[in-house]
Enzyme design. Structure first.
Site, PDB file in Angstrom:
ATOM      1  N   GLU A 106       0.836  -1.219   0.000  1.00 30.86           N
ATOM      2  CA  GLU A 106       0.000   0.000   0.000  1.00 30.86           C
ATOM      3  C   GLU A 106       0.864   1.260   0.000  1.00 30.86           C
ATOM      4  O   GLU A 106       0.572   2.231  -0.697  1.00 30.86           O
ATOM      5  CB  GLU A 106      -0.941  -0.022   1.213  1.00 30.86           C
ATOM      6  CG  GLU A 106      -2.016  -1.100   1.060  1.00 30.86           C
ATOM      7  CD  GLU A 106      -2.862  -1.268   2.303  1.00 30.86           C
ATOM      8  OE1 GLU A 106      -2.292  -1.617   3.359  1.00 30.86           O
ATOM      9  OE2 GLU A 106      -4.075  -1.047   2.233  1.00 30.86           O
ATOM     10  N   GLU A 126      -3.731  -9.393   3.749  1.00 34.19           N
ATOM     11  CA  GLU A 126      -4.509  -9.052   4.940  1.00 34.19           C
ATOM     12  C   GLU A 126      -5.666 -10.008   5.192  1.00 34.19           C
ATOM     13  O   GLU A 126      -5.997 -10.304   6.344  1.00 34.19           O
ATOM     14  CB  GLU A 126      -5.055  -7.621   4.827  1.00 34.19           C
ATOM     15  CG  GLU A 126      -4.010  -6.530   5.008  1.00 34.19           C
ATOM     16  CD  GLU A 126      -3.337  -6.120   3.710  1.00 34.19           C
ATOM     17  OE1 GLU A 126      -3.357  -6.916   2.743  1.00 34.19           O
ATOM     18  OE2 GLU A 126      -2.793  -4.992   3.656  1.00 34.19           O
TER      19      GLU A 126
HETATM   20  C1  3H9 Z   1      -1.332  -4.816   7.141  1.00 31.80           C
HETATM   21  O1  3H9 Z   1      -0.349  -4.500   6.534  1.00 31.80           O
HETATM   22  C2  3H9 Z   1      -2.537  -3.929   7.332  1.00 31.80           C
HETATM   23  C3  3H9 Z   1      -2.598  -2.808   6.364  1.00 31.80           C
HETATM   24  O2  3H9 Z   1      -3.376  -3.164   5.215  1.00 31.80           O
HETATM   25  C4  3H9 Z   1      -3.343  -1.640   6.927  1.00 31.80           C
HETATM   26  C5  3H9 Z   1      -2.858  -0.974   8.137  1.00 31.80           C
HETATM   27  C6  3H9 Z   1      -3.619   0.270   8.533  1.00 31.80           C
HETATM   28  N1  3H9 Z   1       4.306  -7.612  11.840  1.00 31.80           N
HETATM   29  O3  3H9 Z   1       7.463 -15.233   8.819  1.00 31.80           O
HETATM   30  P1  3H9 Z   1       8.831 -15.161   9.373  1.00 31.80           P
HETATM   31  C7  3H9 Z   1       7.772 -11.339  12.366  1.00 31.80           C
HETATM   32  S1  3H9 Z   1      -1.416  -6.316   7.925  1.00 31.80           S
HETATM   33  C8  3H9 Z   1       4.958  -8.037  12.935  1.00 31.80           C
HETATM   34  O4  3H9 Z   1       9.334 -16.250  10.221  1.00 31.80           O
HETATM   35  P2  3H9 Z   1       9.943 -15.359   6.712  1.00 31.80           P
HETATM   36  C9  3H9 Z   1       7.398 -12.779  12.655  1.00 31.80           C
HETATM   37  O5  3H9 Z   1       6.443 -12.841  13.689  1.00 31.80           O
HETATM   38  C10 3H9 Z   1       0.135  -7.066   7.608  1.00 31.80           C
HETATM   39  N2  3H9 Z   1       5.837  -9.059  12.920  1.00 31.80           N
HETATM   40  O6  3H9 Z   1       9.918 -14.843   8.233  1.00 31.80           O
HETATM   41  C11 3H9 Z   1       8.729 -13.366  13.034  1.00 31.80           C
HETATM   42  O7  3H9 Z   1       9.007 -12.985  14.366  1.00 31.80           O
HETATM   43  P3  3H9 Z   1       9.819 -13.957  15.332  1.00 31.80           P
HETATM   44  C12 3H9 Z   1       0.199  -7.612   6.241  1.00 31.80           C
HETATM   45  C13 3H9 Z   1       6.043  -9.668  11.753  1.00 31.80           C
HETATM   46  O8  3H9 Z   1      11.205 -14.895   6.142  1.00 31.80           O
HETATM   47  C14 3H9 Z   1       9.705 -12.629  12.118  1.00 31.80           C
HETATM   48  O9  3H9 Z   1       9.020 -11.446  11.722  1.00 31.80           O
HETATM   49  N3  3H9 Z   1       1.438  -8.314   6.059  1.00 31.80           N
HETATM   50  C15 3H9 Z   1       5.392  -9.296  10.582  1.00 31.80           C
HETATM   51  O10 3H9 Z   1       9.592 -16.799   6.667  1.00 31.80           O
HETATM   52  C16 3H9 Z   1      10.089 -13.404  10.866  1.00 31.80           C
HETATM   53  O11 3H9 Z   1       8.906 -13.789  10.192  1.00 31.80           O
HETATM   54  C17 3H9 Z   1       1.555  -9.628   6.239  1.00 31.80           C
HETATM   55  O12 3H9 Z   1       0.601 -10.304   6.527  1.00 31.80           O
HETATM   56  C18 3H9 Z   1       4.493  -8.201  10.649  1.00 31.80           C
HETATM   57  N4  3H9 Z   1       3.849  -7.744   9.560  1.00 31.80           N
HETATM   58  O13 3H9 Z   1       8.732 -14.604   6.006  1.00 31.80           O
HETATM   59  C19 3H9 Z   1       2.929 -10.210   6.047  1.00 31.80           C
HETATM   60  N5  3H9 Z   1       5.795 -10.099   9.572  1.00 31.80           N
HETATM   61  O14 3H9 Z   1      11.161 -14.132  14.690  1.00 31.80           O
HETATM   62  C20 3H9 Z   1       3.265 -11.101   7.204  1.00 31.80           C
HETATM   63  C21 3H9 Z   1       6.677 -10.945  10.113  1.00 31.80           C
HETATM   64  O15 3H9 Z   1       9.825 -13.230  16.625  1.00 31.80           O
HETATM   65  N6  3H9 Z   1       4.613 -11.645   7.131  1.00 31.80           N
HETATM   66  N7  3H9 Z   1       6.842 -10.685  11.421  1.00 31.80           N
HETATM   67  O16 3H9 Z   1       9.023 -15.212  15.378  1.00 31.80           O
HETATM   68  C22 3H9 Z   1       4.960 -12.636   6.292  1.00 31.80           C
HETATM   69  O17 3H9 Z   1       4.197 -13.082   5.472  1.00 31.80           O
HETATM   70  C23 3H9 Z   1       6.347 -13.206   6.448  1.00 31.80           C
HETATM   71  O18 3H9 Z   1       6.793 -12.897   7.734  1.00 31.80           O
HETATM   72  C24 3H9 Z   1       7.375 -12.712   5.414  1.00 31.80           C
HETATM   73  C25 3H9 Z   1       8.783 -13.231   5.832  1.00 31.80           C
HETATM   74  C26 3H9 Z   1       7.017 -13.250   4.036  1.00 31.80           C
HETATM   75  C27 3H9 Z   1       7.429 -11.214   5.381  1.00 31.80           C
END
Ligand code: 3H9
Length: 701
Positions: A106, A126
């Site tokens: 976004e 999301e």
């Molecule tokens: C959003 O954006 C809302 C908006 O539309 C509007 C807002 C107003 N936040 O998955 P991993 C942490 S909603 C906080 O093992 P990978 C995760 O918990 C969001 N923490 O790594 C972990 O912590 P820990 C939309 C996050 O390399 C560490 O990072 N976005 C977030 O296998 C490593 O993560 C998503 O839904 C986060 N957003 O994969 C994306 N993301 O080491 C969500 C990760 O303490 N994330 N962490 O356990 C993912 O899909 C994967 O993490 C990503 C990396 C592909 C990025």
């Protein structure tokens, strides 16, 4: 180190987000971006701005933890960032590597331009957290990619890779080579062109597919059963087509805020963090040196063994699959080939990849062929004697440090390990779920003597197979199957007390399960339990409470779907269960046999009697240390037993009911019915008394 850095590279201001591990938009990040854009605008030498992420990717979206925490008062947020771009006199270029997800995409779409490296992905995931994008994604993505493609991405939550993103118009240029250098050149070029630098909000040309929304609702009906978020996504994109941009943004915000508060979103956020926690084993360092697993062996080329061999091949690990005779081996290999061919025919695997994977699976007949492999999984017949026999043979041929695992759903893996005492640090259980090549869950059964290194290595192998490995302790049925006994047990008991199978199944289907427990019993085959009961009864299945109807059905040759009759009737070639008056009569016979009075059941009682034993036994498993955390139990049920993900798993769901309510009902049913699965768990009692949920228990030391 600050979360966002600003530096000047020639005539370009570079704003770099540095918030490891994934550059989420935590407090401080929006402020840093806003400040960077302001600094660039205030500097006459700067002609353009590049926004880039340090480390693994661009920006992974909002910081998900803050959907359950208050955002610091006065702290800048997404809309301040977006306003800063829209108010910038100088073009802003998002430079994407790794991932631009959710709020990350976004933010990128609110910039004037986007460039990307070929390996990066962009997406709006999301919906998987139970809400639509909330920072303009549902309004900007359709304007860039077109309504259909935007709708598909937003409703599925699945990302697209850079080349597709470029094709759709989400990004302006794919950069081969160094991203920052490419982005600087692109930014300078755009600045020199003098513009106009159009924003996505001003593009309306692709908003032309107004007629597709009802079709989309129809398409997702099955997959999104019980959920709100996928439909909320459709509503938001519909608003993009129907309303002017600013009103569309307002509408998106209302729907987003409403969804974030929902139980569905809380459950899905719980699952997100549960999955990240599952790989962590207390006391074992994250970076422990793993054993190399470069080659593997699988014993047994049946459905399970074949599926496991495919998992190794899918992970790129060469595997030898062993059978007792050529015929069984040929049959097993043919089944594997057919499975792959099916995936190819559905377009989900290329022929080339299938050939590569088949090339990694080597059929063998001699145990000696397993002498040099790093890891063996035996998937032979599920009896202790057969397993012990196989382990003795493996002991004779395998190299001393080979990891040996038993694929079992119930057996005591410690007892198996004890048969090879010199190797017990290398022995553990791996419980794959059928079909093993499809199901994501893998229970990794931690034996008493297994070394930390071997346990961590098998968890890693599971991840390489793209499974979700969950550590379980050695107890009868481990986590998942141990809990099931109460669930299926109560369904059968209620039939004897007068509840029609179709009512029981409908309640659980409406709860969100893929099928009700009695339909599942018919699918699995009633004869399996019957034959165990016959063995236990010395040749005859004793009619105990909960087994009467099933015994009688089996005596009539009604084993379930495979014989066309079980708890239900199945017409030829049709899997729809049809209620059967004969079963109602058997239920009456059961009631008479046990001296029960049949009665009507409320849906609420059915739900409680199926679900509360899961929670009660789950608490027991947790208390006894056979699961590392309650959230692991939730993942087991979601990924192995088709528990609705949007309810967060049985332990999380129990928290939404209130553990005191659950505990009181467990005590009541224990008094009324007395079965072992109702014996109140002391942990459940403690948490109920303290007004806590299982999430609180997971936070305790
Ligand atoms: C959003 O954006 C809302 C908006 O539309 C509007 C807002 C107003 N936040 O998955 P991993 C942490 S909603 C906080 O093992 P990978 C995760 O918990 C969001 N923490 O790594 C972990 O912590 P820990 C939309 C996050 O390399 C560490 O990072 N976005 C977030 O296998 C490593 O993560 C998503 O839904 C986060 N957003 O994969 C994306 N993301 O080491 C969500 C990760 O303490 N994330 N962490 O356990 C993912 O899909 C994967 O993490 C990503 C990396 C592909 C990025």
């Amino acid at each position: 180190m600050s979360l966002v850095n600003y530096e000047k590279r020639g005539a370009v201001g570079v704003v770099t987000v540095t918030n490891p591990p994934v550059n989420a938009m935590s407090p401080g990040v929006p402020k840093g971006i806003v400040n960077g854009v302001a600094e660039a605008n205030a500097d006459d030498d700067v002609k353009a701005i590049v926004l880039i992420g340090a480390g693994r990717g661009f920006i992974a979206g909002a910081d998900i933890r803050y959907f359950s925490l208050p955002w610091p008062e006065g702290e800048e947020n997404f809309s301040d960032v977006i306003k800063s771009f829209e108010g910038s006199a100088k073009p802003v270029v998002a430079a994407i590597h790794g991932h631009a997800l959710g709020g990350g995409l976004e933010v990128a779409m609110a910039c004037h331009y986007r460039v990307i490296v070929p390996t990066a992905q962009v997406g709006q995931p999301e919906v998987k957290l139970g809400f639509p994008p909330g920072a303009g994604g549902t309004q900007r993505l359709p304007r860039l990619a077109g309504v259909k493609a935007g709708l598909d991405m937003i409703v599925s939550g699945n990302p697209v890779r850079a080349p597709r993103a470029a094709e759709l118009g989400i990004v302006d240029k794919v950069i081969d080579g160094d991203l920052l250098e490419g982005a600087l050149a692109f930014a300078e070029e755009k600045a020199a062109s003098g513009g106009p630098h159009r924003l996505a909000r001003d593009l309306d040309a692709k908003l032309d597919d107004a007629g597709i929304f009802d079709a989309k609702r129809q398409e997702i009906k099955r997959r999104a059963r019980g959920m709100r978020a996928p439909y909320a996504c459709i509503e938001c994109v519909e608003a993009a087509v129907e309303l002017p941009f600013d009103e569309g943004i307002k509408r998106e915000r209302e729907i987003f805020e409403d969804c974030v508060k929902s139980d569905e979103s809380k459950a899905l956020r719980h699952v997100f963090f549960a999955e990240r926690a599952a790989g962590k084993i207390p006391g074992i360092a994250k970076d422990i040196a793993l054993r190399p697993v470069k080659t593997a062996g699988v014993l047994g080329a049946g459905t399970m063994g074949g599926g496991i061999a495919m998992n190794f091949a899918n992970a790129g690990i060469p595997v030898r699959i062993l059978e007792q005779n050529q015929e069984a081996l040929d049959k097993g290999m043919a089944r594997i080939e057919k499975n792959y061919a099916n995936t190819v025919s559905k377009g989900r695997l290329s022929q080339d990849d299938m050939d590569k994977r088949m090339g990694l699976i080597e059929p063998v007949l001699d145990y000696a062929a397993l002498g040099d492999v790093d890891m063996v999984i035996e998937a032979v017949f599920e009896t202790m004697d057969v397993k012990k026999n196989v382990f003795a043979k493996l002991d004779a041929v395998c190299k001393p440090d080979a990891i040996l695992t038993s694929n079992t759903s119930y057996l005591n893996v410690d007892e198996i390990a004890a048969t090879v005492p010199g190797r017990s640090g290398n022995v553990l259980g791996t419980h794959f779920f059928s079909p093993a090549n499809v199901m994501r869950l893998l229970e990794v059964v931690r034996t008493e003597n297994v070394s930390d290194q071997v346990l961590a290595t098998v968890m890693d192998v599971g991840k390489r197979m793209r499974k979700l490995p969950i550590v379980a302790g050695v107890c009868h049925g481990f986590i998942g199957n141990r809990m099931l006994e109460g669930y299926f047990g109560e369904a059968a008991l209620m039939v004897e007390e007068g509840a029609p199978p179709q009512q029981i199944d409908k309640v659980m289907y409406d709860f969100g399960m893929a099928m009700g427990p009695l339909a599942v019993s018919d699918l699995a085959g009633l004869d399996i339990g019957w034959s165990k009961r016959k063995d236990a009864g010395g040749g005859e299945a004793v009619h105990e409470r909960g087994s009467f109807v099933s015994n009688k059905l089996c005596e009539m040759g009604r084993f379930g779907q495979k014989t066309g009759r079980g708890y239900y009737i199945y017409e030829q070639g049709n899997r729809t269960p049809v209620p059967d008056p004969e079963v109602a009569q058997l239920a009456k016979d059961a009631a008479a046999h046990f001296g029960l009075e049949t009665r009507d059941f409320s849906d609420q009682e059915i739900l409680e009697r199926c679900m509360y034993p899961l929670v009660n036994i789950g608490a027991q498993i947790l208390d006894e240390g056979f699961a590392l955390r309650a959230s692991d139990i939730d993942l087991v049920y979601i990924n192995g037993y088709a528990f609705p993900v949007w309810r967060g798993g049985p332990m999380h769901w129990a928290g939404t009911v209130g553990l005191k309510t659950v505990y009181d009902a467990v005590c009541r049913y224990h008094d009324e019915l007395g079965f072992a699965h109702w014996k109140p768990s002391p942990l459940l009692k403690r948490l109920a008394d303290e007004g806590k949920a299982f999430e609180d228990y997971d936070q305790e030391d």
